[in-house]
Design a protein around this motif. Structure first.
Motif, PDB file in Angstrom:
ATOM      1  N   LEU A  23      32.431  43.665  35.635  1.00 27.43           N
ATOM      2  CA  LEU A  23      32.968  44.032  36.935  1.00 27.43           C
ATOM      3  C   LEU A  23      34.227  43.252  37.297  1.00 27.43           C
ATOM      4  O   LEU A  23      35.196  43.858  37.783  1.00 27.43           O
ATOM      5  N   PRO A  24      34.271  41.934  37.073  1.00 23.68           N
ATOM      6  CA  PRO A  24      35.527  41.233  37.357  1.00 23.68           C
ATOM      7  C   PRO A  24      36.718  41.772  36.548  1.00 23.68           C
ATOM      8  O   PRO A  24      37.823  41.882  37.074  1.00 23.68           O
ATOM      9  N   VAL A  61      41.598  47.588  40.280  1.00 24.46           N
ATOM     10  CA  VAL A  61      42.002  47.447  41.686  1.00 24.46           C
ATOM     11  C   VAL A  61      43.194  46.497  41.808  1.00 24.46           C
ATOM     12  O   VAL A  61      44.172  46.795  42.487  1.00 24.46           O
ATOM     13  N   GLY A  62      43.096  45.352  41.134  1.00 28.76           N
ATOM     14  CA  GLY A  62      44.142  44.335  41.248  1.00 28.76           C
ATOM     15  C   GLY A  62      45.508  44.793  40.783  1.00 28.76           C
ATOM     16  O   GLY A  62      46.527  44.329  41.282  1.00 28.76           O
ATOM     17  N   ARG A  63      45.545  45.700  39.841  1.00 28.41           N
ATOM     18  CA  ARG A  63      46.827  46.200  39.316  1.00 28.41           C
ATOM     19  C   ARG A  63      47.198  47.577  39.878  1.00 28.41           C
ATOM     20  O   ARG A  63      48.146  48.207  39.406  1.00 28.41           O
ATOM     21  N   ASP A  78      41.026  37.338  45.819  1.00 28.81           N
ATOM     22  CA  ASP A  78      42.132  36.464  45.435  1.00 28.81           C
ATOM     23  C   ASP A  78      41.721  35.327  44.507  1.00 28.81           C
ATOM     24  O   ASP A  78      42.579  34.591  44.018  1.00 28.81           O
ATOM     25  N   LEU A  79      40.426  35.173  44.266  1.00 28.27           N
ATOM     26  CA  LEU A  79      39.951  34.092  43.405  1.00 28.27           C
ATOM     27  C   LEU A  79      40.368  34.374  41.973  1.00 28.27           C
ATOM     28  O   LEU A  79      40.011  35.402  41.403  1.00 28.27           O
ATOM     29  N   ARG A 133      41.776  38.056  38.299  1.00 24.43           N
ATOM     30  CA  ARG A 133      41.901  37.873  39.746  1.00 24.43           C
ATOM     31  C   ARG A 133      40.902  38.787  40.435  1.00 24.43           C
ATOM     32  O   ARG A 133      40.942  40.000  40.268  1.00 24.43           O
ATOM     33  N   GLY A 134      40.001  38.150  41.204  1.00 25.30           N
ATOM     34  CA  GLY A 134      38.911  38.862  41.867  1.00 25.30           C
ATOM     35  C   GLY A 134      37.617  38.542  41.148  1.00 25.30           C
ATOM     36  O   GLY A 134      37.467  38.844  39.965  1.00 25.30           O
TER      37      GLY A 134
END
Length: 138
Positions: free
Chosen positions: A11-12, A19-21, A64-65, A89-90
């Motif tokens: 999932l990360p 999602v992050g990109r 943001d982690l 990230r996330g």
């Protein structure tokens, strides 16, 4: 076993790279990882949604982690990860199952044996199959 171990990183990685990109919307991520599997296995709405009467399974995410994947931070029985050194990230920071915190601050808090076997709807195979409800995001 064949394949690549990665249950804890799945999932990360999807969140970070999807999602992050900007490749996936957040609601598509939720559909792919929670709602759709619950529907496919006949467990919706007990699983796969946050609603009155549902089990209350929630992963609290820090978008943001930034975490560097390393085998020494993972909890599986494998001695390697194909993602060693990858920055993600996330990352989930708290996991709640049936309303109980079972993982937080990098530590497992759930007790052994607290899991429940859930029977799925009769006749539904564990693969893509026609369902009575539309599968979100598909």
């Amino acid at each position: 076993p064949s394949g690549v171990p990665g249950l804890e990183t799945r999932l990360p990685l999807l969140y970070s790279e999807g999602v992050g990109r900007g490749r996936l919307r957040l609601n598509t991520f939720v559909a792919l990882t929670a709602t759709n599997p619950a529907r496919l296995f006949g467990l919706y709405p007990r699983k796969g949604t946050i609603a009155i009467g549902s089990d209350g399974d929630i992963a609290v995410w820090d978008p943001d982690l930034e975490v560097t994947v390393a085998i020494d931070r993972l909890h599986g029985a494998m001695d390697y990860t194909a993602y060693e050194g990858m920055k993600v990230r996330g990352w989930p920071v708290v996991t709640i199952s049936r309303g109980e915190i079972i993982w937080a601050d990098g530590q497992v808090r759930g007790r052994a044996g607290r899991g429940l076997f859930l029977e799925r709807e009769p006749g539904l195979p564990g693969v893509l199959a026609p369902t009575r409800q539309r599968v979100a995001g598909v």
